[in-house]
Design an enzyme around this catalytic site. Structure first.
Site, PDB file in Angstrom:
ATOM      1  N   ASN A 154      32.720  41.164  35.314  1.00 31.30           N
ATOM      2  CA  ASN A 154      31.338  41.579  35.563  1.00 31.30           C
ATOM      3  C   ASN A 154      31.195  42.817  36.457  1.00 31.30           C
ATOM      4  O   ASN A 154      30.295  43.614  36.270  1.00 31.30           O
ATOM      5  CB  ASN A 154      30.516  40.413  36.111  1.00 31.30           C
ATOM      6  CG  ASN A 154      31.123  39.807  37.340  1.00 31.30           C
ATOM      7  OD1 ASN A 154      32.273  40.082  37.688  1.00 31.30           O
ATOM      8  ND2 ASN A 154      30.368  38.976  38.019  1.00 31.30           N
ATOM      9  N   GLU A 251      37.846  33.720  44.654  1.00 35.78           N
ATOM     10  CA  GLU A 251      36.404  33.992  44.535  1.00 35.78           C
ATOM     11  C   GLU A 251      35.967  33.449  43.189  1.00 35.78           C
ATOM     12  O   GLU A 251      36.179  34.089  42.161  1.00 35.78           O
ATOM     13  CB  GLU A 251      36.145  35.505  44.605  1.00 35.78           C
ATOM     14  CG  GLU A 251      36.437  36.130  45.938  1.00 35.78           C
ATOM     15  CD  GLU A 251      35.444  35.710  47.015  1.00 35.78           C
ATOM     16  OE1 GLU A 251      34.458  35.011  46.697  1.00 35.78           O
ATOM     17  OE2 GLU A 251      35.677  36.063  48.175  1.00 35.78           O
ATOM     18  N   CYS A 285      28.312  36.016  39.929  1.00 36.41           N
ATOM     19  CA  CYS A 285      28.798  34.718  40.410  1.00 36.41           C
ATOM     20  C   CYS A 285      27.853  34.062  41.396  1.00 36.41           C
ATOM     21  O   CYS A 285      27.700  32.845  41.418  1.00 36.41           O
ATOM     22  CB  CYS A 285      30.155  34.896  41.064  1.00 36.41           C
ATOM     23  SG  CYS A 285      30.143  36.169  42.333  1.00 36.41           S
ATOM     24  N   GLU A 463      36.184  37.572  51.235  1.00 40.13           N
ATOM     25  CA  GLU A 463      36.354  39.010  51.061  1.00 40.13           C
ATOM     26  C   GLU A 463      35.331  39.702  51.965  1.00 40.13           C
ATOM     27  O   GLU A 463      34.350  39.099  52.391  1.00 40.13           O
ATOM     28  CB  GLU A 463      36.111  39.405  49.599  1.00 40.13           C
ATOM     29  CG  GLU A 463      37.159  38.817  48.673  1.00 40.13           C
ATOM     30  CD  GLU A 463      37.177  39.412  47.280  1.00 40.13           C
ATOM     31  OE1 GLU A 463      36.134  39.398  46.629  1.00 40.13           O
ATOM     32  OE2 GLU A 463      38.266  39.876  46.866  1.00 40.13           O
TER      33      GLU A 463
HETATM   34  P1  NDP Z   1      38.103  33.931  34.057  1.00 39.60           P
HETATM   35  O1  NDP Z   1      38.373  32.860  35.026  1.00 39.60           O
HETATM   36  O2  NDP Z   1      38.092  33.616  32.616  1.00 39.60           O
HETATM   37  O3  NDP Z   1      39.151  35.106  34.249  1.00 39.60           O
HETATM   38  C1  NDP Z   1      39.366  35.734  35.504  1.00 39.60           C
HETATM   39  C2  NDP Z   1      40.639  36.557  35.456  1.00 39.60           C
HETATM   40  O4  NDP Z   1      41.780  35.685  35.509  1.00 39.60           O
HETATM   41  C3  NDP Z   1      40.794  37.377  34.194  1.00 39.60           C
HETATM   42  O5  NDP Z   1      41.406  38.617  34.511  1.00 39.60           O
HETATM   43  C4  NDP Z   1      41.711  36.513  33.374  1.00 39.60           C
HETATM   44  O6  NDP Z   1      42.403  37.229  32.387  1.00 39.60           O
HETATM   45  C5  NDP Z   1      42.656  35.979  34.418  1.00 39.60           C
HETATM   46  N1  NDP Z   1      43.386  34.770  34.050  1.00 39.60           N
HETATM   47  C6  NDP Z   1      43.066  33.840  33.120  1.00 39.60           C
HETATM   48  N2  NDP Z   1      43.986  32.847  33.103  1.00 39.60           N
HETATM   49  C7  NDP Z   1      44.907  33.148  34.051  1.00 39.60           C
HETATM   50  C8  NDP Z   1      46.092  32.512  34.543  1.00 39.60           C
HETATM   51  N3  NDP Z   1      46.507  31.352  34.060  1.00 39.60           N
HETATM   52  N4  NDP Z   1      46.790  33.109  35.526  1.00 39.60           N
HETATM   53  C9  NDP Z   1      46.365  34.285  36.064  1.00 39.60           C
HETATM   54  N5  NDP Z   1      45.254  34.934  35.629  1.00 39.60           N
HETATM   55  C10 NDP Z   1      44.530  34.380  34.647  1.00 39.60           C
HETATM   56  O7  NDP Z   1      36.714  34.564  34.526  1.00 39.60           O
HETATM   57  P2  NDP Z   1      35.782  35.594  33.773  1.00 39.60           P
HETATM   58  O8  NDP Z   1      36.495  36.895  33.609  1.00 39.60           O
HETATM   59  O9  NDP Z   1      35.197  34.913  32.583  1.00 39.60           O
HETATM   60  O10 NDP Z   1      34.633  35.822  34.865  1.00 39.60           O
HETATM   61  C11 NDP Z   1      33.568  34.966  35.032  1.00 39.60           C
HETATM   62  C12 NDP Z   1      33.817  34.005  36.176  1.00 39.60           C
HETATM   63  O11 NDP Z   1      34.140  34.737  37.356  1.00 39.60           O
HETATM   64  C13 NDP Z   1      32.600  33.198  36.520  1.00 39.60           C
HETATM   65  O12 NDP Z   1      32.962  31.860  36.765  1.00 39.60           O
HETATM   66  C14 NDP Z   1      32.113  33.843  37.791  1.00 39.60           C
HETATM   67  O13 NDP Z   1      31.348  32.990  38.606  1.00 39.60           O
HETATM   68  C15 NDP Z   1      33.379  34.259  38.440  1.00 39.60           C
HETATM   69  N6  NDP Z   1      33.112  35.313  39.395  1.00 39.60           N
HETATM   70  C16 NDP Z   1      33.241  35.045  40.735  1.00 39.60           C
HETATM   71  C17 NDP Z   1      32.930  35.996  41.675  1.00 39.60           C
HETATM   72  C18 NDP Z   1      33.088  35.727  43.133  1.00 39.60           C
HETATM   73  O14 NDP Z   1      33.268  36.676  43.890  1.00 39.60           O
HETATM   74  N7  NDP Z   1      33.046  34.508  43.595  1.00 39.60           N
HETATM   75  C19 NDP Z   1      32.446  37.327  41.268  1.00 39.60           C
HETATM   76  C20 NDP Z   1      32.407  37.519  39.857  1.00 39.60           C
HETATM   77  C21 NDP Z   1      32.716  36.529  38.954  1.00 39.60           C
HETATM   78  P3  NDP Z   1      41.757  37.328  30.920  1.00 39.60           P
HETATM   79  O15 NDP Z   1      40.344  37.761  31.102  1.00 39.60           O
HETATM   80  O16 NDP Z   1      42.587  38.355  30.296  1.00 39.60           O
HETATM   81  O17 NDP Z   1      41.890  35.950  30.339  1.00 39.60           O
END
Ligand code: NDP
Length: 489
Positions: A154, A251, A285, A463
C-alpha cells in the site's frame, strides 16, 4: 533535468541494478487500467545470496563511519527525494493506483521525512556511563548487522524508507523485499541513496513472492527482520525469525475503532471517518473501519456522510483532481467484494456504494465504490475481519463503558480514535483503549516523530520516533574495574 522514472532492472544489489531473467516472471500492472507497465523477475536463490553477501561485506565499514557521516548521506537522499517528488509520485501512482493527489503528499514526502529525521538522529546515538565507586560501566549502542525489510503493497516508498532510514542510521545494512504487487518504488529509493553517497551494498532490493521473503528471513547472516504485512504472514515470519533468535519488528493488520460521541463536531467526525476509510481506497493498516457513533447523532452523521460522498471523484489517478483510486489488484478487489457480499447477507444496511462504479473511462481498472454499511453488529464478518478496502461499518452505542468494551473486543490493537469535546473523557477513554496509536479529534496522522506500531495481534515493536533506534540497535555493556581483582581462594 530529465529524470528517468522507470527503474532500469528488477533488483538493486551492491550499488547497481541487476537483472536475471531466469527468476519467475513478475509483471507490474497499473491498477487503473489493468495494463502491464513493467516486466520484472523474482530473485533466484543465487541473487538472494548475492544481496546478503553484499550487505554482509558492507556492514562493518558502514557501522565504523560516524553517525554524522551516515546521517549526512540519509539527509542528502531526503533532499533528492523531495526534488523528484513529482516523478516519484507518478511512479507510485502507476505502481499502486493511488491518486496522484495523494501520492504527491504522502509517499516520497513521508519517505523523505524518515530519511531526514533518522539522518539527524544518527549523530546523537550514544550509550551511557554509570559510575560504581571507582569502577564504572559504559554501554555502547551498536548496530545489529545485516537486516531484512519486507513490505506490503500500500505504501511502497514509505515502507522502504520507514525501515531503511532507522536501520541505516544505526549502522546496519539491509536487504529489502517489496511486495510483488508494487515492486518499483523501492528500487528508486535504492538508486537515490546511492546517488546521495551510500556505499555499495548498504541498501539492496530484491524482488519476489513470499518464498523470496522466507529465504531472506531464514538466512543465518540476518540479525533482524522488519515486516509490514498481514497477521497470517506475520505469524509465519515471526516463527521463522524465532528459530534463528533474530530480532523482529512486526507491523501488521488492524480493525481499528473510531468512536464518535454525541458532543463531537459532526463535520470533523465525518471528515475523519472519510479519511479513516477511503484514503488510499481503504488500503491503510491503521484505518478506523469500525465507526461507533453514539445514538443521539448517528442519523445526522450518516446523512452528512452520504452528502459528503457526493464529492468522491473517481477517474484517471494521474489527474490531480481525482480523489479516489482503484484497488491495487484484481485479487484485492475480489476479496473486498466478497466482504461486501457477506455484509449484505448478514443483514447490515447498505447506505452507500456496494458495487463497481459505472461509466469509468477504462473498465479494466480494479474499481470498487466507497461503501458504507450501517446497523452493523459486532458479530458480523465485516465487523471482525480486516477488509483492506473502502468499506466503512457504522455501529450505534449508548454509553462510554459500552463503547470502550466493544472498541477493545478485537484481536487487533493497531489504532483507535475518539471524537468528543469533553477532553477529560477523551483522555480517560484513550487511556483504556488497547491500541498502539490513538487519536483525539482527528484520525490517521502518522508523522515520523510519532512511534507507530501495534498491540495484541497487530504487531511487535515500533517504527518511527526516537524509540525506533532501540529496535534497530543493541547495547553492549562494558564493566571497567579500576582496582584489584578479589577471589575467594
Ligand atoms: P502480506 O502479508 O500478504 O505480504 C506482506 C509481505 O510479506 C509481502 O512482501 C509478501 O510477499 C511477504 N511474504 C509473504 N509470505 C512470506 C513469508 N512466508 N516469508 C516472508 N515474507 C513473506 O500483506 P499485503 O502485502 O497483502 O499487505 C496488506 C497487509 O499489510 C494488511 O494486513 C495491512 O494491515 C498490513 N499493513 C500493515 C501496516 C502497519 O504498519 N501495521 C501498514 C501497511 C499494511 P508477496 O507479496 O510477494 O507475497
Amino acid at each position: 533535468m530529465t529524470y528517468p522514472t522507470q527503474p532500469e532492472a528488477s533488483h538493486f544489489i551492491d550499488g547497481a541494478y541487476v537483472e536475471d531473467d531466469s527468476g519467475a516472471a513478475l509483471p507490474v500492472i497499473y491498477p487503473a487500467t489493468g495494463e502491464t507497465i513493467a516486466d520484472l523477475h523474482a530473485a533466484t536463490p543465487a541473487l538472494i545470496d548475492r544481496a546478503l553477501a553484499a550487505a554482509k561485506r558492507a556492514q562493518p565499514a558502514w557501522a565504523a563511519m560516524t553517525g554524522t557521516e551516515r546521517g549526512r548521506i540519509l539527509r542528502r537522499a531526503a533532499d533528492i527525494m523531495r526534488e523528484r517528488n513529482r516523478a516519484l509520485s507518478e511512479l507510485e501512482t502507476k505502481d499502486t493506483g493511488k491518486p496522484l493527489q495523494e501520492t504527491l503528499v504522502a509517499d516520497a514526502t513521508s519517505g523523505a521525512d524518515a530519511l531526514e529525521y533518522f539522518g539527524g538522529l544518527a549523530a546523537t546515538l550514544s550509550g551511557e556511563h554509570i559510575q560504581l565507586g571507582d569502577d564504572f560501566i559504559y554501554t555502547r549502542r551498536e548496530a545489529l548487522g545485516v537486516t531484512v525489510g519486507i513490505g506490503a503493497w500500500n505504501y511502497p516508498t514509505q515502507i522502504a524508507c520507514w525501515k531503511a532510514a532507522p536501520a541505516l542510521a544505526c549502522g546496519n545494512t539491509m536487504v529489502f523485499k517489496p511486495s510483488e504487487t508494487t515492486p518499483l518504488c523501492a528500487l528508486k529509493v535504492a538508486e537515490i541513496l546511492k546517488e546521495a553517497g551510500l556505499p555499495d551494498g548498504v541498501f539492496n532490493v530484491v524482488q519476489g513472492y513470499g518464498e523470496v521473503g522466507a529465504g531472506l528471513v531464514e538466512d543465518e547472516r540476518v540479525a533482524k527482520v522488519s515486516l509490514t504485512g498481514s497477521v497470517p504472514t506475520g505469524r509465519r515470519v515471526y516463527a521463522a525469525a524465532a528459530s534463528g533468535m533474530k530480532s523482529v519488528t512486526m507491523e501488521l493488520g488492524g480493525k481499528s475503532p473510531l468512536v464518535i460521541f454525541d458532543d463531537a463536531n459532526v463535520e470533523d467526525a465525518v471528515s475523519a471517518a472519510i479519511n479513516a476509510n477511503f484514503y488510499s481506497t481503504g488500503q491503510v493498516c491503521s484505518n478506523g473501519t469500525r465507526v461507533f457513533v453514539q445514538d443521539g447523532i448517528r442519523e445526522a452523521f450518516l446523512a452528512r456522510l452520504s452528502e459528503r460522498l457526493g464529492g468522491v471523484k473517481m477517474g484517471d489517478p494521474l489527474d490531480e483532481a481525482t480523489n479516489f483510486g482503484p484497488m491495487v489488484s484484481a485479487r484485492q478487489r475480489e476479496i473486498v467484494e466478497g466482504f461486501i457480499a457477506r455484509g449484505r447477507e448478514e443483514g447490515a444496511r447498505l447506505v452507500a456504494g456496494g458495487g463497481r462504479p459505472t461509466g469509468m473511462s477504462d473498465e479494466n481498472g480494479y474499481w470498487v465504490e466507497p461503501t458504507v454499511f450501517a446497523d452493523v453488529t459486532d458479530e458480523m464478518t465485516i465487523a471482525r475481519e480486516e477488509i483492506f478496502g473502502p468499506v466503512m461499518s457504522v455501529f450505534g452505542f449508548a454509553t462510554e463503558e459500552e463503547a470502550l468494551e466493544r472498541a477493545n473486543a478485537t484481536i487487533y490493537g493497531l489504532s483507535a480514535g475518539v471524537f468528543t469535546r469533553d477532553l477529560a473523557r477523551a483522555h480517560r477513554f484513550v487511556g483504556k483503549l488497547q491500541a498502539g496509536s490513538c487519536w483525539i479529534n482527528t484520525y490517521n496522522l502518522t508523522p515520523v516523530e510519532a512511534p507507530f506500531g501495534g498491540m495484541k495481534m497487530s504487531g511487535v515493536g515500533r517504527e518511527n520516533g526516537q524509540v525506533a533506534i532501540e529496535h534497530w540497535s543493541q547495547l553492549k555493556t562494558v564493566y571497567v574495574a579500576m582496582g584489584e581483582v578479589e577471589a575467594p581462594y
